[in-house]
Design an enzyme around this catalytic site. Structure first.
Site, PDB file in Angstrom:
ATOM      1  N   CYS A  35      31.163  32.954  39.633  1.00 25.40           N
ATOM      2  CA  CYS A  35      32.088  31.902  39.234  1.00 25.40           C
ATOM      3  C   CYS A  35      33.275  32.539  38.532  1.00 25.40           C
ATOM      4  O   CYS A  35      33.206  33.671  38.066  1.00 25.40           O
ATOM      5  CB  CYS A  35      31.436  30.940  38.245  1.00 25.40           C
ATOM      6  N   GLY A  61      34.538  32.409  43.653  1.00 26.86           N
ATOM      7  CA  GLY A  61      33.737  31.235  44.022  1.00 26.86           C
ATOM      8  C   GLY A  61      34.531  30.323  44.928  1.00 26.86           C
ATOM      9  O   GLY A  61      35.659  29.953  44.596  1.00 26.86           O
ATOM     10  N   ASN A 135      30.505  30.971  33.447  1.00 26.68           N
ATOM     11  CA  ASN A 135      30.259  32.023  34.433  1.00 26.68           C
ATOM     12  C   ASN A 135      29.078  32.842  33.939  1.00 26.68           C
ATOM     13  O   ASN A 135      29.123  33.367  32.833  1.00 26.68           O
ATOM     14  CB  ASN A 135      31.530  32.888  34.557  1.00 26.68           C
ATOM     15  N   GLY A 136      28.029  32.959  34.771  1.00 27.00           N
ATOM     16  CA  GLY A 136      26.847  33.726  34.368  1.00 27.00           C
ATOM     17  C   GLY A 136      25.597  32.935  34.686  1.00 27.00           C
ATOM     18  O   GLY A 136      25.669  31.793  35.155  1.00 27.00           O
ATOM     19  N   TYR A 276      32.427  45.797  43.466  1.00 27.42           N
ATOM     20  CA  TYR A 276      32.740  44.867  44.549  1.00 27.42           C
ATOM     21  C   TYR A 276      33.371  43.532  44.140  1.00 27.42           C
ATOM     22  O   TYR A 276      34.321  43.071  44.767  1.00 27.42           O
ATOM     23  CB  TYR A 276      31.465  44.589  45.357  1.00 27.42           C
TER      24      TYR A 276
END
Ligand code: SF4
Length: 500
Positions: A35, A61, A135-136, A276
């Site tokens: 996210c 996302g 996010n996480g 990445y």
């Protein structure tokens, strides 16, 4: 709290066909971004700027997105399934007034792919309205959820992030920031989040600092974003990264820093962000992602040299490491595969289906370059090996004499529990096969992965400590696998079309 007209009715829930298309995209041979979050405080065009910030974070996302703005009295929200550019338009942004806003782009890690899980989440508490974008992944979310449900809590989503909102709503602390800290003290795992009260922007990072979060300034206001590429797009100046375990509260133009959590021995920033996930033009912990990926390619060339005529990247994931490999080895870099950048989620395929259509529609080899050549094919990781197998076949059928695969990360042998969308261990090719078996499976003449030691050595130049658990198995936050919200429900629910 005001829903912007048409907000949640545009695309209610993905149809089975949409889910199948989404799944095809996911079959691409990589872990997936999780996210992205963005927040701004004190700007007359807060929603518009948030829209641009999310646009820059779209790679983190692509399933759903949303913006919540605040006038200081009321929150306004718009969320929908889809890409930022498709979900928002001028008319919708005009209906998100106020000088404060937060936004979120989502790729479901925990919880299913459906609109009710789209963020930011909004809630009305006795301390006022709040909106939260996370996010996480929280590794104890299921335990807390069961406990809260046992005490009568009703959850409206299946996402782990809602646990934070529920804990906050039940906290006995006075102010909303104290309540947030109280809630965050109970969760374990990864969080980089932004929260909007009626007049304050709060940004927080978990004590391990798994996910990035940067602060910037724009026209006298404050900005928080998952990556610095979002600050670049809106013309904000980079101020600093939030420290692991830091909470900042921005109110009336002033920033206050709190460090309320028990410190942990070492930061554990996700090394895969560097390998990445993050955009190469972003700086993570003040270190440029592009430069690090190139370094990995150099180390890879030293660890796994081979006699060859050209170094070819898997587009776009292997681009930068391939450049590093080529520079270090002295073998020329060639873009011997071309990628179609206009591929959408839907294709009209002829009735008589074309072999490997899914991969061919995205990539094609440059035959003239490959005839009789020994090729080093570079990518950043292998998850299942599906795409790479097809690309090796494509290179051979386009004339390549030898194909030597080189991977700029170690074998991915374990899933991620901290916010990255990963398959189960059973689906990870490196967890099921030896390196030699992987070589045979993908049909390469040789294969070479970067070693864990090589990765750690390359990371020594970066600031802070790292999580590399999906390569090393050394998980910094212990995980009770039974308690982790199921990831990738789509993989289990949707049948893969046979010709993909
Ligand atoms: Fe990143 Fe892998 Fe650690 Fe997950 S397990 S946080 S993907 S390094």
């Amino acid at each position: 709290m005001k829903e912007v007209a048409g907000s949640e009715s545009l695309l209610p829930v993905l149809t089975p066909e949409q889910e199948a298309e989404l799944l095809r995209d996911r079959q691409h041979d990589h872990f997936h971004d999780e996210c992205g979050v963005f927040g701004i405080h004190g700007h007359p065009e807060a929603a518009n700027i948030t829209y641009l910030g999310l646009y820059a974070l779209q790679h983190r996302g692509q399933e759903s997105c949303g913006i919540v703005s605040s006038t200081g009295r009321e929150h306004y929200v718009h969320r929908s399934m889809g890409l930022v550019a498709d979900v928002f338009n001028e008319a919708i942004l005009e209906r998100l007034p106020g000088r404060y806003a937060i936004g979120h782009v989502r790729y479901s890690t925990a919880g299913g792919s459906e609109l009710r899980n789209a963020q930011p989440f909004v809630a009305t508490t006795d301390g006022g309205g709040v909106a939260l974008a996370h996010n996480g992944n929280l590794v104890n979310a299921m335990t807390i959820r069961r406990e809260l449900e046992g005490r009568g809590a009703i959850f409206s989503t299946t996402a782990d992030s809602e646990v934070i909102v529920q804990l906050l709503a039940r906290s006995r602390e006075q102010s909303l920031e104290e309540r947030l800290i109280d809630a965050l003290s109970r969760v374990k795992g990864a969080f980089s989040l932004v929260m909007l009260t009626q007049d304050a922007l709060i940004a927080a990072r978990d004590p391990y600092g798994f996910r990035p979060l940067s602060l910037g300034r724009l026209d006298g206001g404050w900005v928080a974003a998952s990556e610095t590429c979002a600050l670049d797009l809106i013309g904000a100046t980079f101020e600093r990264d939030l420290d692991p375990g830091e909470v900042v509260v921005i109110r009336r133009g002033r920033l206050r820093t709190l460090r309320p959590f028990t410190p942990v021995p070492n930061e554990r920033f996700c090394i895969f962000e560097h390998i990445y996930f993050a955009r190469p033009d972003s700086n993570l912990n003040r270190h440029n992602v592009y430069a690090f990926r190139k370094d990995l390619g150099r180390v890879l060339a030293r660890e796994h040299p081979v006699s060859a005529d050209c170094v070819v990247p898997v587009l776009d994931s292997g681009n930068t490491a391939a450049l590093g490999y080529a520079e270090e080895s002295g073998i020329p870099y060639e873009q011997a595969m071309i990628r179609n950048h206009y591929v959408r989620r839907t294709f009209i395929e002829p009735a008589q289906s074309i072999r490997h259509f899914g991969v061919k529609v995205k990539h094609n080899a440059v035959r003239g370059l490959l005839q009789g050549k020994r090729v080093v094919l570079v990518d950043d990781s292998i998850v299942r090996g599906t795409t790479l197998t097809k690309l090796v076949t494509m290179l051979r059928s386009s004339g390549a004499r030898e194909v030597h695969v080189r991977i700029s990360s170690p074998p991915t042998t374990g899933p991620c529990h901290y916010g990255i969308d990963t398959p189960t261990r059973e689906e990870l090719i490196a967890a099921q096969k030896t390196v030699e078996e992987i070589r045979q499976h993908i049909g390469a003449d040789s294969i070479g992965y970067l070693s864990v030691e090589g990765l750690r050595k390359a990371a020594e130049g970066l600031k802070g400590g790292f999580c590399d658990a999906c390569f090393s198995g050394e998980y910094p936050v212990p995980v009770d696998e039974e308690d982790v919200p199921p990831q990738l429900s789509l993989f289990r629910e949707v049948e893969v079309p046979k010709n993909q």
